[in-house]
Design an enzyme around this catalytic site. Sequence first.
Site, PDB file in Angstrom:
ATOM      1  N   HIS A 259      11.035 -85.813 -15.560  1.00 55.12           N
ATOM      2  CA  HIS A 259       9.680 -85.099 -16.777  1.00 55.12           C
ATOM      3  C   HIS A 259      10.952 -84.533 -18.158  1.00 55.12           C
ATOM      4  O   HIS A 259      11.948 -83.304 -17.776  1.00 55.12           O
ATOM      5  CB  HIS A 259       8.630 -83.931 -16.367  1.00 55.12           C
ATOM      6  CG  HIS A 259       8.412 -82.884 -16.090  1.00 55.12           C
ATOM      7  ND1 HIS A 259       8.552 -82.403 -16.967  1.00 55.12           N
ATOM      8  CD2 HIS A 259       8.508 -82.440 -15.181  1.00 55.12           C
ATOM      9  CE1 HIS A 259       8.490 -81.126 -16.747  1.00 55.12           C
ATOM     10  NE2 HIS A 259       8.764 -80.731 -15.904  1.00 55.12           N
ATOM     11  N   ASP A 271      12.019 -75.704 -15.922  1.00 53.99           N
ATOM     12  CA  ASP A 271      10.336 -76.356 -15.458  1.00 53.99           C
ATOM     13  C   ASP A 271      10.812 -77.652 -17.476  1.00 53.99           C
ATOM     14  O   ASP A 271       9.718 -77.224 -18.560  1.00 53.99           O
ATOM     15  CB  ASP A 271       9.447 -75.967 -16.131  1.00 53.99           C
ATOM     16  CG  ASP A 271       8.312 -76.672 -15.351  1.00 53.99           C
ATOM     17  OD1 ASP A 271       8.442 -77.915 -15.535  1.00 53.99           O
ATOM     18  OD2 ASP A 271       7.477 -76.244 -15.300  1.00 53.99           O
ATOM     19  N   GLU A 303       4.722 -84.665 -18.225  1.00 55.97           N
ATOM     20  CA  GLU A 303       3.903 -84.109 -16.682  1.00 55.97           C
ATOM     21  C   GLU A 303       3.568 -82.989 -17.073  1.00 55.97           C
ATOM     22  O   GLU A 303       1.859 -82.533 -16.069  1.00 55.97           O
ATOM     23  CB  GLU A 303       5.500 -84.302 -16.136  1.00 55.97           C
ATOM     24  CG  GLU A 303       6.003 -83.650 -14.835  1.00 55.97           C
ATOM     25  CD  GLU A 303       4.910 -82.427 -14.376  1.00 55.97           C
ATOM     26  OE1 GLU A 303       5.106 -82.111 -13.577  1.00 55.97           O
ATOM     27  OE2 GLU A 303       5.579 -81.194 -15.089  1.00 55.97           O
ATOM     28  N   ASP A 332      12.692 -82.586 -10.519  1.00 59.48           N
ATOM     29  CA  ASP A 332      12.108 -81.311 -10.910  1.00 59.48           C
ATOM     30  C   ASP A 332      12.455 -79.716 -11.179  1.00 59.48           C
ATOM     31  O   ASP A 332      11.766 -79.357  -9.767  1.00 59.48           O
ATOM     32  CB  ASP A 332      10.570 -81.517 -10.479  1.00 59.48           C
ATOM     33  CG  ASP A 332       9.587 -81.262 -11.682  1.00 59.48           C
ATOM     34  OD1 ASP A 332      10.151 -80.432 -12.592  1.00 59.48           O
ATOM     35  OD2 ASP A 332       8.253 -80.946 -11.626  1.00 59.48           O
ATOM     36  N   HIS A 430       6.531 -71.398 -16.621  1.00 59.24           N
ATOM     37  CA  HIS A 430       5.767 -71.537 -17.100  1.00 59.24           C
ATOM     38  C   HIS A 430       5.095 -70.348 -18.584  1.00 59.24           C
ATOM     39  O   HIS A 430       4.231 -70.399 -19.054  1.00 59.24           O
ATOM     40  CB  HIS A 430       4.456 -72.136 -16.918  1.00 59.24           C
ATOM     41  CG  HIS A 430       3.841 -73.667 -15.783  1.00 59.24           C
ATOM     42  ND1 HIS A 430       2.844 -74.325 -16.142  1.00 59.24           N
ATOM     43  CD2 HIS A 430       5.033 -74.347 -15.993  1.00 59.24           C
ATOM     44  CE1 HIS A 430       2.922 -75.424 -15.103  1.00 59.24           C
ATOM     45  NE2 HIS A 430       4.395 -75.801 -15.879  1.00 59.24           N
TER      46      HIS A 430
END
Length: 495
Positions: A259, A271, A303, A332, A430
């Site tokens: 992604h 990520d 994603e 990923d 994240h």
Amino acid sequence: MKTQLLSLGVALTAISQGVIAEDALNWPFKPLVNADDLQNKIKLKDLMAGVQKLQDFAYAHPEKNRVFGGAGHKDTVDWIYNELKATGYYDVKMQPQVHLWSHAEAAVNANGKDLTASAMSYSPPADKITAELVLAKNMGCNATDYPEGTKGKIVLIERGVCSFGEKSAQAGDAKAIGAIVYNNVPGSLAGTLGGLDNRHAPTAGISQADGKNLASLVASGKVTVTMNVISKFENRTTWNVIAETKGGDHNNVIMLGSHSDSVDAGPGINDNGSGTIGIMTVAKALTNFKVNNAVRFGWWTAEEFGLLGSTFYVDSLDDRELHKVKLYLNFDMIGSPNFANQIYDGDGSAYNMTGPAGSAEIEYLFEKFFDDQGIPHQPTAFTGRSDYSAFIKRNVPAGGLFTGAEVVKTAEQAKLFGGEAGVAYDKNYHGKGDTVDNINKGAIYLNTRGIAYATAQYASSLRGFPTRPKTGKRDVSPRGQSMPGGGCGHHSVFM
């Protein structure tokens, strides 16, 4: 010799018609791809230059991210398209689509103490609601898990077994005015409800430690919670990028994907800039060789909002076209700073979740890659929580590599892989700290060589690989157990 002459004849015919790219002129004279030579084309400097490019795209705009539909992500997909188109080796296309973007922020206070909380994307808003906290039983996946007095209360739910969206919907059905999901492994919790649903209650995620503490307080007395959720929604146009070798058997397609988008919080370099650049570097290296089986690369959008781009792509293929895809490899997060070398558990021996026939063989191939170098590895749960989900739901064999997200590394794993026990594989998962400095150079280099190894093996031959299963539908939802994460959308997006 006959085959070479035939290939040369095809090339000369195309030249006379003026329809062939310069790279294709050399196609008959290129060596057949092999694992050693393709791996040797992988250079760390190229990988690091690539992830730096993605960070530059993010930081060129006020948002400093690469969220789908945003300027940083558009720069990303345009660059991927142009870089591969320029090789002349691939047929490249951008696949437009429209998805609902959501941005949400949450604040949670319990008995006067502020907790660190993340709103689930697609959560309904909540304007500083205050209510008593009640506990859901058994992970909150069924109506019977909610006490009779749930109406008008905020409900605390443990993560696991079913999706965040299911939990939120069950809480809403029970007339809860808010839902708080707490992690079932150490660390914070962020995720998505998977889309808008009028059954959903306003929903936020908190850490395992905070959740257990709240559960204990509720068991011994009254807990009052104030919850605020701010949500924004917007339809956004975005793109997948698909590139397929002009050469090779197009009825026997080897597909790789990563992604290309990030979360709102930062540039998303591990990520999933790591996977994005990993497969792009392999795609560029592959241009030095010819292939027997066509190789198709996919860079998936959205994603982070529920595997939207890869699902859109798979849904766009009828059974006949999808049957040409003999296997799918997913990458990923392959540069985690406190990494572990992890292979998706295709045979189900570790987590009792087997992939379609052929997934086990993919796992064994990656095991051989590490074993031949004396490098340790471990399985990771093959739950369908990353972009391979749409493929395995349609019975396409799948596998791939993963170096870890927010799960905390154990002492045993630290002995095996190095790094620091008691710290997440990626402490910036994240977050705004997921930058180029977050990348473990050894991990991204090793795992990209692993991508090259598998690509070369399957692009040259599928001998010994199981016959492609009939395209169909299968359930990949892991119910009744809790598993560690297997990717990005993987571990914490849905469940």
